[in-house]
Each structure stands twice: as structure tokens, then as C-alpha cells.
Write a protein that holds these residues in place. Sequence first.
Motif, PDB file in Angstrom:
ATOM      1  N   ASN A 102      17.267  19.061  29.810  1.00 16.54           N
ATOM      2  CA  ASN A 102      17.845  17.991  30.634  1.00 16.54           C
ATOM      3  C   ASN A 102      19.050  18.474  31.427  1.00 16.54           C
ATOM      4  N   ILE A 103      19.913  19.261  30.795  1.00 13.22           N
ATOM      5  CA  ILE A 103      21.088  19.801  31.485  1.00 13.22           C
ATOM      6  C   ILE A 103      20.643  20.735  32.605  1.00 13.22           C
ATOM      7  N   LEU A 104      19.659  21.601  32.318  1.00 16.15           N
ATOM      8  CA  LEU A 104      19.140  22.519  33.331  1.00 16.15           C
ATOM      9  C   LEU A 104      18.622  21.747  34.543  1.00 16.15           C
ATOM     10  N   VAL A 105      17.858  20.692  34.288  1.00 23.50           N
ATOM     11  CA  VAL A 105      17.267  19.917  35.386  1.00 23.50           C
ATOM     12  C   VAL A 105      18.351  19.208  36.198  1.00 23.50           C
ATOM     13  N   GLU A 106      19.299  18.584  35.539  1.00 27.22           N
ATOM     14  CA  GLU A 106      20.370  17.877  36.264  1.00 27.22           C
ATOM     15  C   GLU A 106      21.190  18.844  37.120  1.00 27.22           C
ATOM     16  N   ASP A 107      21.562  19.985  36.537  1.00 32.01           N
ATOM     17  CA  ASP A 107      22.329  20.988  37.297  1.00 32.01           C
ATOM     18  C   ASP A 107      21.520  21.513  38.477  1.00 32.01           C
ATOM     19  N   MET A 108      20.237  21.742  38.240  1.00 28.71           N
ATOM     20  CA  MET A 108      19.366  22.255  39.282  1.00 28.71           C
ATOM     21  C   MET A 108      19.224  21.255  40.428  1.00 28.71           C
ATOM     22  N   ILE A 109      19.052  19.983  40.103  1.00 29.13           N
ATOM     23  CA  ILE A 109      18.908  18.956  41.133  1.00 29.13           C
ATOM     24  C   ILE A 109      20.193  18.848  41.952  1.00 29.13           C
ATOM     25  N   ASP A 110      21.336  18.882  41.275  1.00 26.20           N
ATOM     26  CA  ASP A 110      22.617  18.842  41.990  1.00 26.20           C
ATOM     27  C   ASP A 110      22.736  20.007  42.969  1.00 26.20           C
ATOM     28  N   ALA A 111      22.394  21.213  42.502  1.00 26.93           N
ATOM     29  CA  ALA A 111      22.495  22.407  43.353  1.00 26.93           C
ATOM     30  C   ALA A 111      21.522  22.335  44.529  1.00 26.93           C
ATOM     31  N   LEU A 112      20.291  21.912  44.273  1.00 28.68           N
ATOM     32  CA  LEU A 112      19.295  21.812  45.346  1.00 28.68           C
ATOM     33  C   LEU A 112      19.678  20.750  46.377  1.00 28.68           C
ATOM     34  N   GLU A 113      20.201  19.635  45.898  1.00 27.91           N
ATOM     35  CA  GLU A 113      20.614  18.572  46.809  1.00 27.91           C
ATOM     36  C   GLU A 113      21.787  19.027  47.671  1.00 27.91           C
ATOM     37  N   ALA A 114      22.720  19.772  47.072  1.00 33.04           N
ATOM     38  CA  ALA A 114      23.861  20.284  47.834  1.00 33.04           C
ATOM     39  C   ALA A 114      23.414  21.306  48.876  1.00 33.04           C
ATOM     40  N   GLU A 115      22.432  22.112  48.528  1.00 29.79           N
ATOM     41  CA  GLU A 115      21.975  23.179  49.418  1.00 29.79           C
ATOM     42  C   GLU A 115      21.023  22.677  50.514  1.00 29.79           C
ATOM     43  N   HIS A 116      20.115  21.758  50.156  1.00 34.36           N
ATOM     44  CA  HIS A 116      19.054  21.361  51.088  1.00 34.36           C
ATOM     45  C   HIS A 116      19.145  19.924  51.587  1.00 34.36           C
ATOM     46  N   GLY A 117      20.022  19.132  51.032  1.00 34.33           N
ATOM     47  CA  GLY A 117      20.105  17.733  51.439  1.00 34.33           C
ATOM     48  C   GLY A 117      19.027  16.899  50.782  1.00 34.33           C
ATOM     49  N   MET A 118      18.478  15.937  51.524  1.00 35.40           N
ATOM     50  CA  MET A 118      17.526  14.983  50.973  1.00 35.40           C
ATOM     51  C   MET A 118      16.088  15.496  50.946  1.00 35.40           C
ATOM     52  N   GLU A 119      15.779  16.566  51.700  1.00 30.78           N
ATOM     53  CA  GLU A 119      14.433  17.149  51.705  1.00 30.78           C
ATOM     54  C   GLU A 119      14.487  18.550  51.135  1.00 30.78           C
ATOM     55  N   ILE A 120      13.894  18.713  49.972  1.00 24.69           N
ATOM     56  CA  ILE A 120      13.953  19.972  49.245  1.00 24.69           C
ATOM     57  C   ILE A 120      12.598  20.662  49.331  1.00 24.69           C
ATOM     58  N   PRO A 121      12.554  21.916  49.800  1.00 26.07           N
ATOM     59  CA  PRO A 121      11.280  22.647  49.826  1.00 26.07           C
ATOM     60  C   PRO A 121      10.779  22.917  48.405  1.00 26.07           C
ATOM     61  N   SER A 122       9.492  22.786  48.182  1.00 23.67           N
ATOM     62  CA  SER A 122       8.933  22.971  46.844  1.00 23.67           C
ATOM     63  C   SER A 122       9.175  24.378  46.310  1.00 23.67           C
ATOM     64  N   ASN A 123       9.154  25.381  47.202  1.00 19.84           N
ATOM     65  CA  ASN A 123       9.391  26.749  46.728  1.00 19.84           C
ATOM     66  C   ASN A 123      10.830  26.918  46.243  1.00 19.84           C
ATOM     67  N   ALA A 124      11.789  26.178  46.818  1.00 17.41           N
ATOM     68  CA  ALA A 124      13.177  26.253  46.360  1.00 17.41           C
ATOM     69  C   ALA A 124      13.300  25.687  44.946  1.00 17.41           C
ATOM     70  N   ILE A 125      12.516  24.659  44.654  1.00 23.18           N
ATOM     71  CA  ILE A 125      12.530  24.078  43.307  1.00 23.18           C
ATOM     72  C   ILE A 125      12.005  25.100  42.302  1.00 23.18           C
ATOM     73  N   GLY A 126      10.859  25.699  42.598  1.00 21.63           N
ATOM     74  CA  GLY A 126      10.278  26.698  41.691  1.00 21.63           C
ATOM     75  C   GLY A 126      11.189  27.880  41.466  1.00 21.63           C
ATOM     76  N   GLU A 127      11.797  28.381  42.543  1.00 22.10           N
ATOM     77  CA  GLU A 127      12.708  29.529  42.418  1.00 22.10           C
ATOM     78  C   GLU A 127      13.938  29.173  41.594  1.00 22.10           C
ATOM     79  N   LYS A 128      14.472  27.972  41.786  1.00 22.87           N
ATOM     80  CA  LYS A 128      15.662  27.546  41.042  1.00 22.87           C
ATOM     81  C   LYS A 128      15.339  27.361  39.566  1.00 22.87           C
ATOM     82  N   VAL A 129      14.160  26.821  39.271  1.00 24.34           N
ATOM     83  CA  VAL A 129      13.741  26.672  37.873  1.00 24.34           C
ATOM     84  C   VAL A 129      13.656  28.045  37.213  1.00 24.34           C
ATOM     85  N   MET A 130      13.015  29.006  37.894  1.00 22.23           N
ATOM     86  CA  MET A 130      12.877  30.350  37.314  1.00 22.23           C
ATOM     87  C   MET A 130      14.235  31.013  37.130  1.00 22.23           C
ATOM     88  N   GLU A 131      15.109  30.871  38.106  1.00 20.57           N
ATOM     89  CA  GLU A 131      16.448  31.466  38.021  1.00 20.57           C
ATOM     90  C   GLU A 131      17.197  30.941  36.799  1.00 20.57           C
TER      91      GLU A 131
END
Length: 153
Positions: A85-114
Motif C-alpha cells: 500500500n505504501i509503495l502504491v501511494e508513493d508511486m501514484i504521488d510521484a507519477l501524478e507529480a511527473e505526468h499530471g492527470m494523464e499517466i502513460p501505462s509504460n510509466a506505471i510499469g517502470e515505476k512499479v519495477m523500480e
Amino acid sequence: MRCPRCASSADKVIDSRVSKDGSTIRRRRECLDCGHRYSTTEQILRECLYVTKRDGRREDFDKAKIIYSLRRACQKRPVDAEQINILVEDMIDALEAEHGMEIPSNAIGEKVMENLKSIDPIAYIRFASVYKDFKNLDEFLDEISDLNTPKIL
């Protein structure tokens, strides 16, 4: 809140607890009409996040999909639900800060792996094998050798 037993909206909060990561609050409630006790959770709603797929389609962001895939990758591994849960919340915060309201699916996969790489290498390999769609054993072994190779900064 409506009581799950009698549907009354008269209740009182007995106890409130904030999660470790501070993203949710668990409330213990008691119905004033029937005395039934039940729990509710409260969390921050994110405004209209969208995922842009590789083929250009857009769909609503679904946090449950990420949690499900992480639980599958971490199955029978020493990773608890709170870490996920912590990983997902932190990841969503980082993706939202980086990409705004539209997040590319590959960015999600890469962030999860990282993030998964630092938590559990076996779960990382499990996730990567599905995400990267390894075609043969050599690709799988290359990923493992990359994992074992220390990165020089």
C-alpha cells in the motif's frame, strides 16, 4: 454511514486510527439503533486520473489493478500488505507529480519495477517477467544478471 445490519444512519465513532503511511483512516463505529459494531475506512479521492495505453486509448486509473498485480508478484514472499500500500501511494504521488492527470501505462510499469526492485528482488523478477513479456530463457537470465550487477553512480 448506514449500519450494515439495520440500515440506520444513526451511529457513533468509537475509535479512529490512521494508517502507517497516513493515506487512510480506519474508523470503528457503533449503530445507535441496534448496537452493531462495524468498521469503515476513509481515504483521499484522487481527481480523475487517466491511463494512456500504448495503443492511444485512455481509461480511468484503477489503483486496484496495481495492487492486484503487486500482490501476485509478492505472493509467498516476505512482503506485507502495508508495504504494498505504501509503495502504491508513493508511486501514484510521484507519477501524478511527473505526468499530471494523464499517466502513460509504460510509466506505471517502470515505476512499479523500480520500487519493487528495492523491496524484493524475486517479486521484481516475477513482475518483470509478465510486464516485459519475456519470449525466451535468455531474456529472463539477462534480467537476473542485470539485477545482480551493481550500478556505479
